[in-house]
Scaffold this motif. Structure first.
Motif, mmCIF file in Angstrom:
data_model
loop_
_atom_site.group_PDB
_atom_site.id
_atom_site.type_symbol
_atom_site.label_atom_id
_atom_site.label_comp_id
_atom_site.label_asym_id
_atom_site.label_seq_id
_atom_site.Cartn_x
_atom_site.Cartn_y
_atom_site.Cartn_z
ATOM 1 N N HIS A 30 0.810 -1.042 -0.108
ATOM 2 C CA HIS A 30 -0.070 0.021 0.080
ATOM 3 C C HIS A 30 1.138 1.225 -0.029
ATOM 4 N N LEU A 31 1.871 1.342 0.709
ATOM 5 C CA LEU A 31 2.658 2.152 1.075
ATOM 6 C C LEU A 31 3.465 2.529 -0.486
ATOM 7 N N ILE A 32 3.984 1.617 -1.181
ATOM 8 C CA ILE A 32 4.793 1.690 -2.452
ATOM 9 C C ILE A 32 3.639 2.120 -3.454
ATOM 10 N N GLN A 33 2.422 1.626 -3.415
ATOM 11 C CA GLN A 33 1.489 2.126 -4.403
ATOM 12 C C GLN A 33 1.274 3.612 -4.120
ATOM 13 N N ARG A 42 4.179 9.927 -7.430
ATOM 14 C CA ARG A 42 4.965 10.378 -8.457
ATOM 15 C C ARG A 42 4.392 10.495 -9.891
ATOM 16 N N MET A 43 3.229 9.778 -9.991
ATOM 17 C CA MET A 43 2.796 9.977 -11.286
ATOM 18 C C MET A 43 2.041 11.307 -11.372
ATOM 19 N N ILE A 54 8.001 14.451 0.473
ATOM 20 C CA ILE A 54 8.488 15.538 -0.070
ATOM 21 C C ILE A 54 8.331 15.276 -1.510
ATOM 22 N N PRO A 55 6.777 15.498 -2.008
ATOM 23 C CA PRO A 55 6.420 14.910 -3.164
ATOM 24 C C PRO A 55 7.131 15.559 -4.532
ATOM 25 N N LYS A 56 7.755 16.350 -4.410
ATOM 26 C CA LYS A 56 8.228 16.928 -5.954
ATOM 27 C C LYS A 56 9.801 16.611 -5.880
ATOM 28 N N GLY A 105 17.098 -4.010 -8.141
ATOM 29 C CA GLY A 105 16.975 -3.251 -7.095
ATOM 30 C C GLY A 105 16.548 -1.729 -7.642
ATOM 31 N N ARG A 106 17.325 -1.285 -8.717
ATOM 32 C CA ARG A 106 16.907 -0.066 -9.316
ATOM 33 C C ARG A 106 15.475 -0.086 -9.721
ATOM 34 N N GLU A 107 15.066 -1.083 -10.231
ATOM 35 C CA GLU A 107 13.593 -1.214 -10.865
ATOM 36 C C GLU A 107 12.634 -1.023 -9.531
ATOM 37 N N LEU A 108 13.148 -1.724 -8.430
ATOM 38 C CA LEU A 108 12.132 -1.731 -7.309
ATOM 39 C C LEU A 108 12.100 -0.370 -6.643
ATOM 40 N N GLY A 109 13.261 0.311 -6.660
ATOM 41 C CA GLY A 109 13.406 1.801 -6.337
ATOM 42 C C GLY A 109 12.365 2.646 -7.244
ATOM 43 N N ILE A 110 12.473 2.564 -8.419
ATOM 44 C CA ILE A 110 11.633 3.207 -9.523
ATOM 45 C C ILE A 110 10.165 2.996 -9.390
ATOM 46 N N ARG A 111 9.743 1.757 -9.028
ATOM 47 C CA ARG A 111 8.545 1.342 -8.602
ATOM 48 C C ARG A 111 8.084 2.046 -7.286
ATOM 49 N N ALA A 112 8.956 2.202 -6.555
ATOM 50 C CA ALA A 112 8.479 3.013 -5.127
ATOM 51 C C ALA A 112 8.481 4.473 -5.195
ATOM 52 N N GLY A 113 8.748 5.038 -6.296
ATOM 53 C CA GLY A 113 8.777 6.474 -6.481
ATOM 54 C C GLY A 113 9.814 7.251 -6.974
ATOM 55 N N ALA A 114 11.074 6.514 -7.048
ATOM 56 C CA ALA A 114 12.401 7.169 -7.560
ATOM 57 C C ALA A 114 12.271 7.439 -9.090
ATOM 58 N N ASN A 115 12.732 8.741 -9.458
ATOM 59 C CA ASN A 115 12.549 9.006 -11.049
ATOM 60 C C ASN A 115 13.856 9.477 -11.361
#
Length: 353
Positions: free
Chosen positions: A39-42, A48-49, A267-269, A285-295
């Motif tokens: 739920h947190l990651i979603q 981020r979206m 810190i949304p932005k 690992g990087r893909e997991l980070g991107i799915r959790a809000g990394a950009n």
């Protein structure tokens, strides 16, 4: 679930609530089916979206020197490591790396290095001027440690746009234990100077340092919420075999991903990298980070012959890839994860030049 929803709605929690959330997620027996973590990651992904869409910005990383006067006990290029094979890139080598990067589409160059006495203001301002003249449409980011305010101002005046300076840990005593002869107050003053001058500023911390508690991490989160930097870089601690922490266990990819998600909501932005260290501990690992809000992802543009010498920790990935291979590989990974690569400068939404 309630704490995650509150964080997503209000972009903050009390210190005690943040610690409660981290404690809960540390125990799989409580979150047995991973519902709260999912739920947190979603929620982080949704945030981020809303702000960035599915774009992931690529920055070209150039590791310009592995000389360093500091003795940070976790770092493979610390001054006290006699086994480090030292190098400094010449101005011509840096410019050649920029040329290659520009042809590959990069519009941000990140110059990273240890605190090298050879990197005088004269050398660095000359380098920045050359890059700015050759590539006026590109952002220039520096990550060269603690310097005087006068030095930061000179580099900014020469054309640098951004400065990355991880605070590493926001607890004074904990900081002192890992950074002999250094003080957290100095690091914080540097970050304040950089913001006041007008840089886009990055801070951040390591996850899983020996002895680190959730109370330490809450201090990091609170410091970052107050500082409100443009960029935040976090990654798991990974030991290096020629440091005092050689026998310590690595930090957790899972815990790092959770903290990335929390930071996206707090810190949304913020521009939030999925670091090389994540990929070094876990192939995705990087893909997991991107799915959790990394950009943000920073592929390596350093000359191939020095890649292995910039040896911050054991098992670092992508030390043998040519720049073009690195670029193609990470683009494929990002697209396979359901995101798109954006090669633009990728400035913070609120930054105005």
């Amino acid at each position: 679930m309630a704490l995650v929803d509150q964080l997503a709605l209000e972009s903050d929690l009390s210190d005690s609530a943040l610690c409660q959330l981290l404690d809960y997620l540390d125990h799989p027996d409580q979150d047995q089916d991973g519902r709260v973590r999912h739920h947190l990651i979603q929620k982080a992904h949704q945030k981020r979206m809303e702000i960035y869409g599915n774009r992931v910005f690529l920055r070209g990383l150039i590791e310009i020197s592995n000389y360093c006067k500091r003795n940070c006990v976790y770092c493979g290029i610390r001054a006290g490591n006699p086994g480090a094979e030292r190098y400094r890139l010449t101005l011509e080598q840096v410019l050649e790396s920029c040329r290659i990067g520009y042809e590959l589409g990069y519009r941000t160059f990140v110059m990273q290095g240890g605190e090298d006495h050879a990197h005088t203001d004269a050398f660095l301002t000359g380098l920045i001027h050359e890059i700015r003249t050759a590539y006026p449409d590109c952002a220039i980011t520096l990550s060269l440690g603690e310097r005087s305010r006068e030095s930061y101002q000179a580099l900014y005046n020469a054309g640098a746009d951004r400065y990355l300076l991880r605070h590493e840990t926001a607890d004074d005593g904990f900081y002192a234990g890992f950074h002999p002869g250094m003080a957290l107050s100095v690091r914080k003053a540097c970050l304040e100077d950089l913001k006041a001058i007008g840089y886009q500023v990055g801070a951040g911390f390591m996850v899983g340092l020996p002895g680190q508690s959730n109370q330490h991490l809450v201090k990091d989160l609170r410091f970052l919420k107050t500082l409100d930097p443009h960029m935040i870089g976090i990654g798991p601690f990974i030991p290096h075999h020629e440091t005092p922490l050689a026998d310590q266990p690595s930090g957790s990819v899972e815990k790092t991903v959770v903290l990335l998600a929390i930071l996206r909501l707090m810190i949304p932005k913020v521009l939030l990298p999925a670091t090389t260290a994540l990929g070094s501990l876990n192939p995705v690992g990087r893909e997991l980070g991107i799915r959790a809000g990394a950009n943000v992802v920073m592929p390596n543009l350093s000359p191939l012959e020095v890649r292995e010498k910039y040896d911050l920790y054991d098992g670092k990935i992508c030390t043998g890839d040519e720049a073009a291979e690195c670029r193609q590989c990470i683009q494929k990974r990002i697209e396979n994860a359901g995101f798109t690569v954006d090669m633009a400068r990728g400035d913070h939404p609120d930054w105005r030049n």
